[in-house]
Design a protein around this motif. Structure first.
Motif, PDB file in Angstrom:
ATOM      1  N   LYS A 163       0.840  -1.198   0.000  1.00 19.60           N
ATOM      2  CA  LYS A 163       0.000   0.000   0.000  1.00 19.60           C
ATOM      3  C   LYS A 163       0.872   1.244   0.000  1.00 19.60           C
ATOM      4  O   LYS A 163       1.931   1.282   0.639  1.00 19.60           O
ATOM      5  CB  LYS A 163      -0.933   0.022   1.213  1.00 19.60           C
ATOM      6  CG  LYS A 163      -1.938  -1.121   1.252  1.00 19.60           C
ATOM      7  CD  LYS A 163      -2.955  -1.022   0.129  1.00 19.60           C
ATOM      8  CE  LYS A 163      -3.969  -2.148   0.215  1.00 19.60           C
ATOM      9  NZ  LYS A 163      -4.991  -2.071  -0.855  1.00 19.60           N
ATOM     10  N   GLU A 164       0.387   2.251  -0.724  1.00 22.48           N
ATOM     11  CA  GLU A 164       1.079   3.538  -0.789  1.00 22.48           C
ATOM     12  C   GLU A 164       0.327   4.576   0.043  1.00 22.48           C
ATOM     13  O   GLU A 164      -0.795   4.353   0.499  1.00 22.48           O
ATOM     14  CB  GLU A 164       1.200   4.000  -2.245  1.00 22.48           C
ATOM     15  CG  GLU A 164       2.052   3.102  -3.121  1.00 22.48           C
ATOM     16  CD  GLU A 164       3.513   3.136  -2.747  1.00 22.48           C
ATOM     17  OE1 GLU A 164       3.943   4.146  -2.143  1.00 22.48           O
ATOM     18  OE2 GLU A 164       4.230   2.171  -3.057  1.00 22.48           O
ATOM     19  N   ASN A 165       0.955   5.739   0.203  1.00 19.96           N
ATOM     20  CA  ASN A 165       0.326   6.824   0.959  1.00 19.96           C
ATOM     21  C   ASN A 165      -0.991   7.246   0.309  1.00 19.96           C
ATOM     22  O   ASN A 165      -1.064   7.442  -0.910  1.00 19.96           O
ATOM     23  CB  ASN A 165       1.266   8.033   1.028  1.00 19.96           C
ATOM     24  CG  ASN A 165       2.482   7.757   1.871  1.00 19.96           C
ATOM     25  OD1 ASN A 165       2.511   6.804   2.638  1.00 19.96           O
ATOM     26  ND2 ASN A 165       3.499   8.594   1.739  1.00 19.96           N
TER      27      ASN A 165
ATOM     28  N   ILE B 275      -7.009   4.778   5.973  1.00 19.43           N
ATOM     29  CA  ILE B 275      -6.120   5.065   4.856  1.00 19.43           C
ATOM     30  C   ILE B 275      -4.684   5.065   5.365  1.00 19.43           C
ATOM     31  O   ILE B 275      -4.423   5.291   6.552  1.00 19.43           O
ATOM     32  CB  ILE B 275      -6.432   6.424   4.183  1.00 19.43           C
ATOM     33  CG1 ILE B 275      -6.269   7.571   5.184  1.00 19.43           C
ATOM     34  CG2 ILE B 275      -7.819   6.433   3.574  1.00 19.43           C
ATOM     35  CD1 ILE B 275      -6.403   8.935   4.570  1.00 19.43           C
TER      36      ILE B 275
ATOM     37  N   ARG C  84       4.110   5.941   4.660  1.00 15.34           N
ATOM     38  CA  ARG C  84       4.880   4.707   4.458  1.00 15.34           C
ATOM     39  C   ARG C  84       6.336   4.985   4.803  1.00 15.34           C
ATOM     40  O   ARG C  84       6.948   5.900   4.268  1.00 15.34           O
ATOM     41  CB  ARG C  84       4.757   4.243   3.015  1.00 15.34           C
ATOM     42  CG  ARG C  84       5.287   2.842   2.787  1.00 15.34           C
ATOM     43  CD  ARG C  84       5.426   2.553   1.322  1.00 15.34           C
ATOM     44  NE  ARG C  84       6.580   3.277   0.741  1.00 15.34           N
ATOM     45  CZ  ARG C  84       7.016   3.101  -0.488  1.00 15.34           C
ATOM     46  NH1 ARG C  84       6.386   2.272  -1.291  1.00 15.34           N
ATOM     47  NH2 ARG C  84       8.058   3.777  -0.935  1.00 15.34           N
TER      48      ARG C  84
ATOM     49  N   GLU D 207      -3.749   5.510   0.107  1.00 16.46           N
ATOM     50  CA  GLU D 207      -4.607   4.424  -0.363  1.00 16.46           C
ATOM     51  C   GLU D 207      -5.507   3.933   0.769  1.00 16.46           C
ATOM     52  O   GLU D 207      -5.061   3.761   1.906  1.00 16.46           O
ATOM     53  CB  GLU D 207      -3.764   3.260  -0.892  1.00 16.46           C
ATOM     54  CG  GLU D 207      -3.046   3.570  -2.188  1.00 16.46           C
ATOM     55  CD  GLU D 207      -2.413   2.317  -2.791  1.00 16.46           C
ATOM     56  OE1 GLU D 207      -2.830   1.215  -2.403  1.00 16.46           O
ATOM     57  OE2 GLU D 207      -1.518   2.462  -3.634  1.00 16.46           O
ATOM     58  N   PRO D 208      -6.785   3.692   0.465  1.00 17.75           N
ATOM     59  CA  PRO D 208      -7.685   3.168   1.503  1.00 17.75           C
ATOM     60  C   PRO D 208      -7.395   1.700   1.794  1.00 17.75           C
ATOM     61  O   PRO D 208      -6.957   0.945   0.917  1.00 17.75           O
ATOM     62  CB  PRO D 208      -9.078   3.346   0.884  1.00 17.75           C
ATOM     63  CG  PRO D 208      -8.833   3.319  -0.592  1.00 17.75           C
ATOM     64  CD  PRO D 208      -7.484   3.919  -0.815  1.00 17.75           C
ATOM     65  N   VAL D 209      -7.628   1.288   3.021  1.00 22.80           N
ATOM     66  CA  VAL D 209      -7.408  -0.096   3.428  1.00 22.80           C
ATOM     67  C   VAL D 209      -8.597  -0.560   4.249  1.00 22.80           C
ATOM     68  O   VAL D 209      -9.302   0.246   4.868  1.00 22.80           O
ATOM     69  CB  VAL D 209      -6.110  -0.251   4.257  1.00 22.80           C
ATOM     70  CG1 VAL D 209      -4.895   0.088   3.419  1.00 22.80           C
ATOM     71  CG2 VAL D 209      -6.154   0.633   5.499  1.00 22.80           C
TER      72      VAL D 209
ATOM     73  N   ASP E 218      -6.313  -6.148   5.759  1.00 24.46           N
ATOM     74  CA  ASP E 218      -5.548  -6.097   4.510  1.00 24.46           C
ATOM     75  C   ASP E 218      -4.044  -6.153   4.804  1.00 24.46           C
ATOM     76  O   ASP E 218      -3.556  -5.562   5.777  1.00 24.46           O
ATOM     77  CB  ASP E 218      -5.859  -4.811   3.737  1.00 24.46           C
ATOM     78  CG  ASP E 218      -7.241  -4.838   3.107  1.00 24.46           C
ATOM     79  OD1 ASP E 218      -7.881  -5.906   3.141  1.00 24.46           O
ATOM     80  OD2 ASP E 218      -7.674  -3.793   2.591  1.00 24.46           O
TER      81      ASP E 218
END
Length: 395
Positions: free
Chosen positions: A95-97, A197, A201, A99-101, A105
């Motif tokens: 996951k990147e900065n 979110i 990272r 991005e919703p999670v 996940d």
């Protein structure tokens, strides 16, 4: 004797010249100048001012709130700083900065090779300890049978029980080591603890993650709150449940509302300010954490005449406005008070009363005593439209 005839001739010639000038028509430029000279006093009168209904407003009483200023930042209530719990190499960051999670996940994967070997070794130790315990149990049962028939001593039976107990302890320790190894193996996969979110990272693939190293931060954007600070001099007026109106840097003039949820029991030893937590009351919350915010706590409220700042004209330290009364424009000096930061209106202490009509946005070419004409609102067209609609319904 000759002086008298000469004097009479001079007077006569002067009269003739005057009569000729009166008979000659005046030139266009001279005529305009004369007309302007005659009409000059009339032009000095103020011309009539036409005002539309939307150009005026009626002064009314409103609630003026006052209280201490609160400054701080927008922070999420739910946030997690995920750190490495095992020492391993980062294999993958999924996951990147921004991005919703979802909860559960996978965010980061660490190298599990060494830990998996430990798990396999601990499993073998459990099997060995289990076999040793089975053998110790059989030996103990055999010794009990022999003891019952008198073929062995009590010391031999006691030694068999000691070996059985030792095998049980070894099996428990092996199982504990195996559980710890499996737990370490599960920690090589970092998962999201809740829906939110990724805010930051900290690592990339190939980095070495030591125990305690920051990997990624996750926040819940729906749990934002205003963490502010109030001067210790004003903290006595702050109570739980008081309303707060504030602005957030980056959202322009948009107003946010909240209530005081918590007041810290101790002041900061350096700044001597007390931290307060303000729960946001609006559904439209700022979604970005860390933004600067500033507002005011509604500690006190009173009823006062309020006037928009655009209706005021300031001249140095004094202020005035233009009031319309009896179709005449009057310049009224005002004594103003505090400004309401929520609406931008200014308190009027003296100069106006409730119900006065003033210009909403006065210009600089107004004159005191100027006549005002306010055209009537176009109600006839609305009434005719309503009559026509009634006629259609009647049909």
């Amino acid at each position: 004797m000759l002086r008298k005839p000469l004097l009479v001739l001079a007077i006569a010639s002067a009269l003739v010249a005057c009569s000729k000038e009166s008979k000659e028509p005046a030139k266009p430029g001279e005529q305009t100048a004369q007309a302007g000279a005659k009409g000059g006093p009339k032009d000095k009168r103020p011309s009539q001012l036409q005002v539309a209904p939307e150009d005026v407003l009626t002064v009314r009483s409103d609630t003026l709130s006052s209280g201490p200023v609160v400054t701080g930042s927008i922070q999420p209530e739910r946030k997690a700083d995920l750190r490495a719990e095992v020492s391993a190499v980062v294999l993958q960051v999924l996951k990147e900065n921004g991005e919703p999670v979802r909860r559960g996940d996978v965010l980061v994967r660490l190298d599990e090779t060494a830990i998996r070997d430990t798990v396999a070794s601990s499993d073998e130790a459990v099997r060995a300890a289990s076999q040793a315990l089975d053998q110790a149990n059989r030996q103990l049962e055999r010794m009990k049978t022999l003891r019952a028939s008198g073929m062995t001593s009590a010391v031999g039976l006691d030694e068999a029980e000691v070996r059985r107990n030792s095998a049980q302890s070894e099996l428990s320790a092996a199982r504990s080591r195996a559980a710890t190894a499996r737990q370490q193996l599960s920690r090589t996969v970092v998962r999201a603890p809740f829906d939110g979110i990724v805010s930051e990272r900290k690592v990339s693939a190939g980095d070495t993650a030591t125990i305690g190293k920051e990997l990624v931060k996750v926040i819940d954007p729906n749990s934002m709150r205003f963490q502010g600070r109030v001067s210790a001099d004003s903290i006595a007026t702050v109570k739980l449940g008081q309303k707060v109106n504030f602005r957030v840097n980056g959202y322009g003039e948009q107003q946010f509302a909240g209530v005081v949820k918590r007041i810290d029991p101790a002041a900061n030893p350096v700044t001597r300010q007390v931290e307060v937590v303000i729960e946001l009351a609006d559904s439209a919350q700022p979604k970005v954490a860390g933004l600067y915010a500033e507002g005011r706590i509604d500690a006190q409220s009173a009823s006062a005449l309020m006037l928009p700042e655009a209706a005021l004209v300031k001249a140095g330290d004094s202020a005035y406005t233009w009031r319309i009364k009896d179709k005449t424009l009057n310049k009224v000096a005002l004594v103003v008070g505090a400004r309401d930061p929520r609406t931008g209106n200014v308190e009027v202490k003296q100069g106006l009363v409730a119900g006065d009509v003033v210009l909403r946005s006065p210009t600089s070419n107004l004159k005191d005593g100027q006549k005002v004409e306010m055209p009537a609102a176009r109600v006839a067209s609305v009434a005719s439209a309503a009559t026509g609609a009634g006629a259609v319904q009647g049909k």
